[in-house]
Every structure is written in structure tokens, then in C-alpha cells.
Motif scaffolding. Sequence first.
Motif, mmCIF file in Angstrom:
data_model
loop_
_atom_site.group_PDB
_atom_site.id
_atom_site.type_symbol
_atom_site.label_atom_id
_atom_site.label_comp_id
_atom_site.label_asym_id
_atom_site.label_seq_id
_atom_site.Cartn_x
_atom_site.Cartn_y
_atom_site.Cartn_z
ATOM 1 N N SER A 13 69.657 66.640 6.757
ATOM 2 C CA SER A 13 69.298 65.456 7.546
ATOM 3 C C SER A 13 69.864 64.176 6.932
ATOM 4 O O SER A 13 70.412 63.340 7.647
ATOM 5 C CB SER A 13 67.793 65.353 7.813
ATOM 6 N N GLU A 32 69.549 61.044 -4.064
ATOM 7 C CA GLU A 32 69.112 62.452 -4.118
ATOM 8 C C GLU A 32 68.623 62.795 -5.521
ATOM 9 O O GLU A 32 69.257 62.459 -6.509
ATOM 10 C CB GLU A 32 70.285 63.362 -3.700
ATOM 11 N N ARG A 33 67.503 63.525 -5.560
ATOM 12 C CA ARG A 33 66.899 63.877 -6.838
ATOM 13 C C ARG A 33 67.701 64.923 -7.617
ATOM 14 O O ARG A 33 67.784 64.896 -8.833
ATOM 15 C CB ARG A 33 65.484 64.398 -6.546
ATOM 16 N N ARG A 42 70.959 76.205 -2.747
ATOM 17 C CA ARG A 42 69.759 76.633 -2.015
ATOM 18 C C ARG A 42 70.186 77.360 -0.744
ATOM 19 O O ARG A 42 70.822 76.781 0.123
ATOM 20 C CB ARG A 42 68.915 75.408 -1.624
ATOM 21 N N ARG A 44 69.441 78.703 2.681
ATOM 22 C CA ARG A 44 68.418 78.493 3.706
ATOM 23 C C ARG A 44 68.936 78.930 5.065
ATOM 24 O O ARG A 44 69.319 80.060 5.240
ATOM 25 C CB ARG A 44 67.955 77.040 3.693
ATOM 26 N N ALA A 45 68.937 78.020 6.038
ATOM 27 C CA ALA A 45 69.175 78.386 7.428
ATOM 28 C C ALA A 45 70.569 78.962 7.680
ATOM 29 O O ALA A 45 71.490 78.770 6.894
ATOM 30 C CB ALA A 45 68.963 77.167 8.310
ATOM 31 N N GLN A 102 73.666 76.966 6.315
ATOM 32 C CA GLN A 102 73.314 75.596 5.910
ATOM 33 C C GLN A 102 74.149 75.147 4.714
ATOM 34 O O GLN A 102 74.519 73.982 4.605
ATOM 35 C CB GLN A 102 71.814 75.542 5.573
ATOM 36 N N ASP A 159 63.799 63.470 2.765
ATOM 37 C CA ASP A 159 63.622 64.097 1.459
ATOM 38 C C ASP A 159 62.814 65.389 1.489
ATOM 39 O O ASP A 159 62.257 65.798 0.473
ATOM 40 C CB ASP A 159 63.033 63.088 0.458
ATOM 41 N N ASP A 290 62.638 67.983 7.473
ATOM 42 C CA ASP A 290 61.489 68.629 6.836
ATOM 43 C C ASP A 290 60.503 67.634 6.221
ATOM 44 O O ASP A 290 59.360 67.995 5.949
ATOM 45 C CB ASP A 290 61.967 69.591 5.727
ATOM 46 N N GLY A 302 64.475 75.071 12.072
ATOM 47 C CA GLY A 302 64.283 74.011 11.068
ATOM 48 C C GLY A 302 65.458 73.060 10.940
ATOM 49 O O GLY A 302 65.322 71.847 11.127
#
Length: 398
Positions: A13, A32-33, A42, A44-45, A102, A159, A290, A302
Motif C-alpha cells: 500500500s 519504513e521500519r 515476507r 504473502r499474497a 506480492q 504500516d 492492513d 488482502g
Amino acid sequence: TRTQVAIIGAGPSGLLLGALLHKAGIDAVIVERQSGDYVLGRIRAGVLEQVTMDLMDEIGVGARMHKEGLVHGGFDMLFQGQRHRIDMNRLTGGKNVMVYGQTEVTRDLMDARKQAGLTTIYEAANVAIHDFGAGKPRVTFEKDGKSHELQCDFIAGCDGFHGVCRDTVKKSAFASAIREYEKVYNFGWLGVLSDTPPVHHELIYVNSERGFALCSQRSNTRSRYYLQVPLTDKVEQWSDQAFWDELKLRLDPEAREHLVTGPSIEKSIAPLRSFVTEPLRFGRLFLSGDAGHIVPPTGAKGLNLAATDVKYLSAALIEFYQDKSEAGIDHYSERCLKRIWRAERFSWWFTTLMHRFPENGEIGQKLQEAELDYIVHSETGARSVAENYVGLPLDFGT
Ligand code: FAD
Ligand code: DHB
């Protein structure tokens, strides 16, 4: 430093919003952290709706997706040992989805951002947002041991579920204005990624006596599989062998026969949750993706919801800067929430249809079987699944 829009989070996003704003000549900085590699790591989708594909094209990063992504016009539903194909393409008058991970979406957006020379501050520690109730919001963070402050007109909270933005709202003067709706499921998805050819050229959603399973993919040589597991299971308990053995037990004989197994390159357990925050705007802070809502993964909504949120947010901000109109930002929350609740309903329903719920008893099981039977044998039933799966049109209900 100063920017027009401070974006918190460099997930899909945040990156999509940054790209859309850049295209409109609006200045944004992403904070970004984590590191870029961490974000890319990561898994994911995996499924993009047409609206998400269109967005990738709109910002000019769709080339690799069209080249490497796999267009799917249908998927299988397996229950009581039988597979039934949902012909989405035919049932929706020609719509499809795109299998493109993703990770790849994120990589394409990161590369484009780098090429355009846009600022993303990775590994920012102690990110905090301030004064979004008034006209002069600020973001503070630490980077390489130094403190920084970013002044801006707006803050976009991209975030994620565990981010700082929604939490900050709950501790601010807006605390009484925020409402959260939540349902936590008592099982999770154990996912495995492996460099093995997919068991089938399309996805298979499985409702078996032993629980839900999903056969998905990332390419013709990379598979993604999921198993419904109790929340008490730990990923360490699941050897690759145990995973493949259990998956086989949930498949039909033909799929079992075709399944190619191999070492996992990623293995994790994700909890399932339905969650919505209302509203999504607090003064000069917006929540997107999210950070504002979670769907259970069944149906792959998502990432696609995150994409429509930021599409609406960018349109609202463009209206603000170009037309000096606050109408868009005033409607942001309501506009997003309509689409969010529709996707929440579908994801909850599809989750309920495909998983095992022993707590619902024998009658619950019988009713679920009757519903599955209806869906695959009724043109109307199948069309309802297909219409939602490919994604409702952006102008739905208007
Ligand atoms: P995120 O991708 O979560 O990005 C948020 C970013 O903000 C992260 O990079 C995070 O590091 C950063 N951040 C967090 N806190 C801070 C802070 N304090 N300061 C700065 N930055 C911060 N969807 C599907 O459709 N299909 C799936 O199979 C699927 N599987 C999933 C599996 C898991 C384990 C999870 C968690 C989600 C899954 N989803 C899936 C959902 C989908 O991945 C998300 O909807 C999507 O990532 C949302 O994008 P986002 O940018 O809003 O949030
Ligand atoms: C994937 C995840 C989903 O939740 C889904 O419905 C389809 C595919 C995936 O990760 O490939």
C-alpha cells in the motif's frame, strides 16, 4: 525536512501510494521500519484482481507482471473427494485474475521508486506520528542513531496491522471516534513455498475431512501450498515430510498422484482474522491497507483491498492539491469502507465454506456440504463466487 505526504510503511500500500502520488506530481517520503530485503522476504499474497493489475499498469510498472504472471480464468473446488471447476472467466463475462506474488509486486515498485530517485527511508526506528488533528502533522524517527523530523500536510498510515498509526489514534484525542470490529478464527494457515511445479495449472481450494488445503503457485516452477492447522501448532513441529504427507491426505487421488514434493524454501503459520477499523480518516491521517483492515486469506483479497484503498486515497489527495477540494478526502473513509465490507463478507463466507469447524457439530457439517453442493451445481451460486473472486467492479452499487 518537509514533504507533502508522509507515508508510513513500504509494503504494497505504501509503495503503490508513493507511485500514484509521484505520477501526479505530489511529493511523498516513505518511512519504513524494516530493511528492503526484509520486506521482500515476507512471503504473502499471490493473486491479483483486475483492479490491481490496472493500477500496476497505470503507474507504469506492469511490464514484468504481464510477462511473468499467470492469467487464471478459473479455479477448482474440491470437496467430498470430487473436484469442481469454477469457470470465472465465463461466469463473469470474461474477467480473470493474475497469479503474481506480492514479493514481485513489491520488487517492481521498489525498483521503479529507486529509478525515479524517490526517497524511502528504510530501517527507521521508533517511528512516531504527531499533530495530525491540526494542520501541521509531523513524523519523527531515528535512523543510524540520529533523530529526524519530517513535516508534512498529510500522513498515510500504510504500516500494516501491527503498525504505529492506528495505535496512535487510539491514544489520541480521536480515541473515542475509532471503532474496531474483529473476529479471530481458532485455526491458522501453515504455508509452504517450494521450487516444485504446481500440482495443477489452476488453484485448488480443498474442503477435506482433515481440514482446508489450498494448492496455489507463484510460477510454473514454484508452488505455494497451505494447510488449515490448529493455532496451537508450531511451525517447528512441521517437517517438510509431515507437510507433504498431510497435504496428500487432503487431496483427491489424481492430485495426490501428480503432486511433486521437494524442500520448502519458506514455511510459516499465519493466524486468520476479520478486522475493520472505522473510520479510516482522523484529521490529516489516513489508514490504508492492513493498517485499517484484515481479511482472512481465503479468496486472496488482502493485497487487492490495499490497492483500492490507495487508489481512492491518491485520487482524494490529487483533488486536494490540484482542485483545492476537500471533497475527496472527506469521502475517503466511506468510499473505502463500502468496498472493504464487501470483501470482508466474501472472505468470511469463503473461509466459513471451505474450513472445518468441529464446534458447529454434525448439522454444521451437513449444512456446509449442502452449500458446497449448491454453489457448484447452480449457475447462480457459482457466478456469485466468481464475481466476488475476480473482484467486484469499482463502481459496484453506484
Ligand atoms: P504490509 O504489507 O503489512 O506493509 C506494512 C509495512 O509497514 C511493512 O513493511 C512494515 O514493516 C511497515 N511498518 C510496520 N510498522 C511500522 C512502523 N511503526 N513504522 C514504519 N513502518 C512500519 N493476502 C492475500 O491476498 N493472500 C495471501 O495469501 C496472504 N497471505 C498473507 C500472509 C501473512 C503472514 C500476512 C501477514 C498477510 C497475508 N496476506 C495475504 C495479506 C496481504 O499480504 C496484505 O493484505 C498486504 O500485505 C497489505 O499490504 P500493506 O502494505 O497494507 O501492509
Ligand atoms: C494464495 C493465497 C490465498 O489466500 C488465496 O486465496 C489464493 C492464493 C497464495 O498465496 O498463493
